[in-house]
Enzyme design. Sequence first.
Site, mmCIF file in Angstrom:
data_model
loop_
_atom_site.group_PDB
_atom_site.id
_atom_site.type_symbol
_atom_site.label_atom_id
_atom_site.label_comp_id
_atom_site.label_asym_id
_atom_site.label_seq_id
_atom_site.Cartn_x
_atom_site.Cartn_y
_atom_site.Cartn_z
ATOM 1 N N LYS A 58 0.839 -1.199 0.000
ATOM 2 C CA LYS A 58 0.000 0.000 0.000
ATOM 3 C C LYS A 58 0.879 1.256 0.000
ATOM 4 O O LYS A 58 0.628 2.208 -0.734
ATOM 5 C CB LYS A 58 -0.956 -0.019 1.210
ATOM 6 C CG LYS A 58 -2.034 -1.093 1.082
ATOM 7 C CD LYS A 58 -2.786 -1.385 2.383
ATOM 8 C CE LYS A 58 -3.698 -2.599 2.179
ATOM 9 N NZ LYS A 58 -4.437 -3.024 3.376
ATOM 10 N N ASP A 79 -11.243 2.244 3.559
ATOM 11 C CA ASP A 79 -11.509 0.805 3.500
ATOM 12 C C ASP A 79 -13.011 0.537 3.367
ATOM 13 O O ASP A 79 -13.415 -0.565 2.995
ATOM 14 C CB ASP A 79 -11.054 0.141 4.806
ATOM 15 C CG ASP A 79 -9.776 -0.654 4.665
ATOM 16 O OD1 ASP A 79 -9.519 -1.150 3.554
ATOM 17 O OD2 ASP A 79 -9.062 -0.786 5.668
ATOM 18 N N GLN A 108 -4.998 -1.789 9.524
ATOM 19 C CA GLN A 108 -4.838 -3.122 8.939
ATOM 20 C C GLN A 108 -5.452 -4.183 9.857
ATOM 21 O O GLN A 108 -5.189 -4.201 11.059
ATOM 22 C CB GLN A 108 -3.341 -3.391 8.691
ATOM 23 C CG GLN A 108 -3.040 -4.673 7.948
ATOM 24 C CD GLN A 108 -3.574 -4.691 6.502
ATOM 25 O OE1 GLN A 108 -3.694 -3.653 5.861
ATOM 26 N NE2 GLN A 108 -3.906 -5.864 6.008
HETATM 27 N N1 GUN Z 1 -6.840 -7.272 5.961
HETATM 28 C C1 GUN Z 1 -7.066 -8.024 4.859
HETATM 29 N N2 GUN Z 1 -7.614 -7.268 3.878
HETATM 30 C C2 GUN Z 1 -7.723 -6.028 4.367
HETATM 31 C C3 GUN Z 1 -8.198 -4.803 3.812
HETATM 32 O O1 GUN Z 1 -8.664 -4.710 2.674
HETATM 33 N N3 GUN Z 1 -8.131 -3.727 4.639
HETATM 34 C C4 GUN Z 1 -7.656 -3.811 5.915
HETATM 35 N N4 GUN Z 1 -7.651 -2.707 6.641
HETATM 36 N N5 GUN Z 1 -7.218 -4.924 6.450
HETATM 37 C C5 GUN Z 1 -7.242 -6.022 5.692
#
Ligand code: GUN
Length: 298
Positions: free
Chosen positions: A53, A120, A97
């Site tokens: 990211k 998200d 996350q």
């Molecule tokens: N863990 C697995 N996929 C994601 C996601 O798309 N966003 C976040 N914040 N955590 C994750």
Amino acid sequence: MTAKVLDGKEIAQQIMEELKPRIASLLEKGVFPGLSVIILGQNPASMSYVKSKGKACERLGMRSETIMLAETVTQKDLMTIIAKLNTDPKVHGILVQLPLPKHIDEDTVLEAINPEKDVDGFSPINMGRLLAGRDCFKPCTPNGIMELMARYGIDPAGKHAVIIGRSNIVGKPMAMLLMQKHKGANATVTVCHSRTKNMPSITKKADILIAAIGSPEFVKADMVKKNAVVIDVGINRVEDATAEKGYRLVGDVDYEAVKEVASAITPVPGGVGRMTIAMLMLNAVQAAENFAGQHNAA
Ligand code: GUN
């Protein structure tokens, strides 16, 4: 005939290219789009996602900040950090996350994120907006799947889409997006999960089959209808002594066998994962544009 490979890497690159002029326009207005990512602990898979990211932000010339916290951080301290980011004008997107350590209450954390920065789409406000078919930040993985299908001319309208998995991150929002009364959606949706009886009898009826269960190569060829579109959300690490890192990545679909039955399939890696990151960048740019719009109006 072997299935067409839906190339998430290529489509993600296209989306990233399309974001560049939007970012340039924000910079001209003096807005430097910024994403803040919080990670607790050092789970290797989570660390790798967070790194990707950050790299994507870097490639687009966006401001990115990774806040690495100890796994033992208290809920109170985490909430203080989120509260600061919520009001920081340099921060347009906030992402925590997942998964979080057991002592942290995920619902409280997601509810604390300013919905206008919730790139998200996991806060209850954005989840509710999605359920109601309103404009909102859409969760990146399911939204990436919708975009991937759209760009390959796969129209879900009237098709039977079967989702395996009912998580808040993928399964549930995927169902919402596919059943929307919008162009590029309008599917008939079935959601299967761990308590589903005789799953193959249901998956065999799918025109579009989406596997999001986190179980390596769970979907076998005999679970798939001839010419179905198969979307693999899984990113599973399986031990492999011959691989450089000691593991290799496999999806939730038995790719080699299923590609002989399906009409189209996403690879792992290079499929849905790439799309997730591109859609996160899209949401972050959108958040910055919304901020810039409000800033101008003020
Ligand atoms: N863990 C697995 N996929 C994601 C996601 O798309 N966003 C976040 N914040 N955590 C994750």
